[in-house]
Scaffold this active site. Sequence first.
Site, PDB file in Angstrom:
ATOM      1  N   TYR A   1       2.595 -15.432  -6.423  1.00 19.27           N
ATOM      2  CA  TYR A   1       3.136 -16.197  -5.150  1.00 19.27           C
ATOM      3  C   TYR A   1       2.154 -16.015  -4.241  1.00 19.27           C
ATOM      4  CZ  TYR A   1       4.624 -11.394  -4.077  1.00 19.27           C
ATOM      5  OH  TYR A   1       4.706 -10.225  -3.633  1.00 19.27           O
TER       6      TYR A   1
ATOM      7  N   ASP B   1       1.545 -15.418   3.553  1.00 15.70           N
ATOM      8  CA  ASP B   1       0.959 -15.224   4.691  1.00 15.70           C
ATOM      9  C   ASP B   1       1.467 -14.075   5.675  1.00 15.70           C
ATOM     10  OD1 ASP B   1      -0.859 -17.478   4.747  1.00 15.70           O
ATOM     11  OD2 ASP B   1       0.891 -18.655   5.560  1.00 15.70           O
TER      12      ASP B   1
ATOM     13  N   HIS C   1       4.286   0.294   3.254  1.00 18.86           N
ATOM     14  CA  HIS C   1       4.458  -0.734   2.441  1.00 18.86           C
ATOM     15  C   HIS C   1       4.009  -0.588   0.996  1.00 18.86           C
ATOM     16  CE1 HIS C   1       5.297  -5.152   1.543  1.00 18.86           C
ATOM     17  NE2 HIS C   1       4.140  -4.969   0.995  1.00 18.86           N
TER      18      HIS C   1
ATOM     19  N   GLN D   1      -0.401  -5.066 -10.150  1.00 23.61           N
ATOM     20  CA  GLN D   1      -0.507  -5.890  -9.283  1.00 23.61           C
ATOM     21  C   GLN D   1      -2.164  -6.225  -8.888  1.00 23.61           C
ATOM     22  OE1 GLN D   1       1.486  -5.417  -5.120  1.00 23.61           O
ATOM     23  NE2 GLN D   1      -0.312  -4.443  -4.832  1.00 23.61           N
TER      24      GLN D   1
ATOM     25  N   SER E   1       7.281  -6.894   5.292  1.00 26.28           N
ATOM     26  CA  SER E   1       7.535  -8.039   4.568  1.00 26.28           C
ATOM     27  C   SER E   1       8.729  -8.567   5.351  1.00 26.28           C
ATOM     28  CB  SER E   1       8.178  -7.768   3.276  1.00 26.28           C
ATOM     29  OG  SER E   1       7.237  -7.404   2.515  1.00 26.28           O
TER      30      SER E   1
END
EC number: 1.3.98.5
Length: 247
Positions: free
Chosen positions: A143, A146, A170, A183, A221
């Site tokens: 995905y 921004d 985070h 990731q 987020s």
Amino acid sequence: MSEATTTLDGWYCLHDLRSIDWAAWKTLSSDERGQAVSEFLNVVEKWNEVATAKKGSHAMYTVVGQKADIMLMILRPTMEELNEIETELNKTTLAEYMVPAYSYVSVVELSNYLPADEDPYQNPQILARLYPELPKANHICFYPMDKRRQGDDNWYMLPMEERKKMMYSHSKIGRQYAGKVRQVISGSVGFDDFEWGVTLFADDVLQFKKLIYEMRFDEVSARYGEFGTFFVGNILPDEKVEKFLHI
């Protein structure tokens, strides 16, 4: 003016998603389809040779849902090589029966928070992340995203130290999934419509949901994250391409 974060940049990245025109594909004879598949696999074999030489990497997945049928993720040292790969693929017979569904151009990126006197490009752990060998995990999730720039919720107006603090918090969530989710973060400012691409790999697809849901409660987020379309899929090994395209 807020201070910009220094980034470390690695391989350039192309996510190429396509749908198969199954109705048109069916009009070919069995031999014609077989020749088209063989031609495509010859192209993939070239990618395998590049990966063996550690001059790039790639991943191939089928996509679940109606957004696309297949996702290719290609990593190369230059943008020109990505263009050459895309062009070579477009010239194949199989490409005549594919419809472009989505693409994303970026570069593998890490934020550089190392001491000024340390050369990050001499650090083996950092090099492994900037020039990764993509895993052969069962599942992929991609995905774009921004950082929000609206009113008081403007990520780019925050002081550097505050951004560092929030990103550290985070990242701690992500580290809890070490061994479960791999990731790859790629930067795309000036390259595509969003600022980053996030690609996750896991053998257990449910880990994507767990990780992303947990991160939703983190301020980075919850307050500053804006997300594009999500694509999720299953690995497509070379030896199963013929079965996937069989009619």
